[in-house]
Design an enzyme around this catalytic site. Structure first.
Site, mmCIF file in Angstrom:
data_model
loop_
_atom_site.group_PDB
_atom_site.id
_atom_site.type_symbol
_atom_site.label_atom_id
_atom_site.label_comp_id
_atom_site.label_asym_id
_atom_site.label_seq_id
_atom_site.Cartn_x
_atom_site.Cartn_y
_atom_site.Cartn_z
ATOM 1 N N TYR A 172 -1.752 4.336 3.408
ATOM 2 C CA TYR A 172 -2.156 4.679 2.034
ATOM 3 C C TYR A 172 -0.995 4.429 1.074
ATOM 4 C CZ TYR A 172 -5.078 6.963 -1.461
ATOM 5 O OH TYR A 172 -5.860 7.226 -2.555
ATOM 6 N N LYS B 27 -1.901 9.345 -6.503
ATOM 7 C CA LYS B 27 -2.992 10.326 -6.494
ATOM 8 C C LYS B 27 -2.453 11.759 -6.595
ATOM 9 C CE LYS B 27 -6.737 7.730 -5.982
ATOM 10 N NZ LYS B 27 -7.837 7.702 -6.985
#
Length: 252
Positions: free
Chosen positions: A153, A160
């Site tokens: 990720y 995020k």
């Protein structure tokens, strides 16, 4: 449940988009919908979906272009006068920066990821604020990788995380206006945006293996959760990250 409410959904690329799952369910519950498309190429994919859900407005929006977010909300003000919700479901990081170590990412790539994935939500909140009806909701999309390290990720984890923190601060700033703010955190879904993550199939397999119900969620389930947050049933909630991931985030 949502009859009489009007709102903007940003991020529809095709029928598999999380944003379209949200738009379809919000419309099914009675809300009037405005959709955006990224560019002329995307418009040919978005317009049939807009017709499918009888969207009231379809507007161009590239958040990297100065003035386009403001123009969208000006169009909404002219058409509706006010708004009840905004669904922000867009994220981006350059491939080279996303696939490498975060310590190796370029400044340009980091700033672009932050602009598209996080700052655009803040800018939408800024332009939505004078149009928002009391009880309205601003909702963005996050992921478990904001809180825990998820293999591959990479750069999107800190981006995020910044987005989730922004949700909490916006909830405080807009609380006196009666506007609520949320991040919805779905489990991994086979969307076009997610396909850019390296070894995404491994992430899918991990989610199915570890989730208590051993399955993925779908965009309709995310859409129903968003409809709950927009509706009166969530009137006592704000600033929260709402996980819609079949319980995956509970597992060590």
């Amino acid at each position: 449940m949502l009859k009489g409410k009007r709102g903007l959904v940003v991020g529809v690329a095709n029928a598999d988009s999380i944003a379209f799952g949200c738009a379809a369910k919000l419309r099914a519950f009675g809300a009037d919908i405005a959709l955006t498309y990224l560019n002329d190429k995307a418009r040919s994919h978005v317009e049939p979906l807009a017709r499918q859900i009888d969207a009231t407005l379809i507007l161009p929006l590239d958040v990297t272009q100065p003035g386009q977010i403001k123009a969208v909300f000006e169009s909404i003000r002219e058409a509706w006068g006010s708004i009840d919700f905004v669904i922000h479901s867009i994220a981006f990081a350059p491939k080279d920066d996303l696939h490498g170590r975060i310590m190796d990412c370029s400044q340009t790539g980091f700033l672009q990821a932050m602009q598209v994935s996080c700052h655009s939500f803040l800018e939408m909140a800024h332009h939505a604020e004078p149009l928002m009806n009391p009880g309205g909701a601003l909702i963005t999309m996050s992921y478990y990788g904001a809180d825990k390290v998820v293999n591959n990720y990479n750069l999107m984890g800190p981006v995020k995380a910044a987005l989730e923190s922004s949700v909490r601060y916006l909830a405080k700033e807009l609380g006196d206006s009666g506007v609520r703010v949320f991040a919805v955190s779905p489990g991994p879904l086979r969307t076009r945006a997610a396909s850019g993550i390296a070894h995404f199939d491994e992430l899918i397999d991990m989610a199915v293996a570890r989730a208590p119900s051993h399955r993925l969620v779908d965009i309709a389930e995310v859409g129903r959760s968003v409809a709950f947050l927009v509706g009166g049933g969530a009137s006592g909630m704000t600033g929260d990250v709402i996980y819609v991931d079949a319980g995956l985030h509970h597992m060590a």
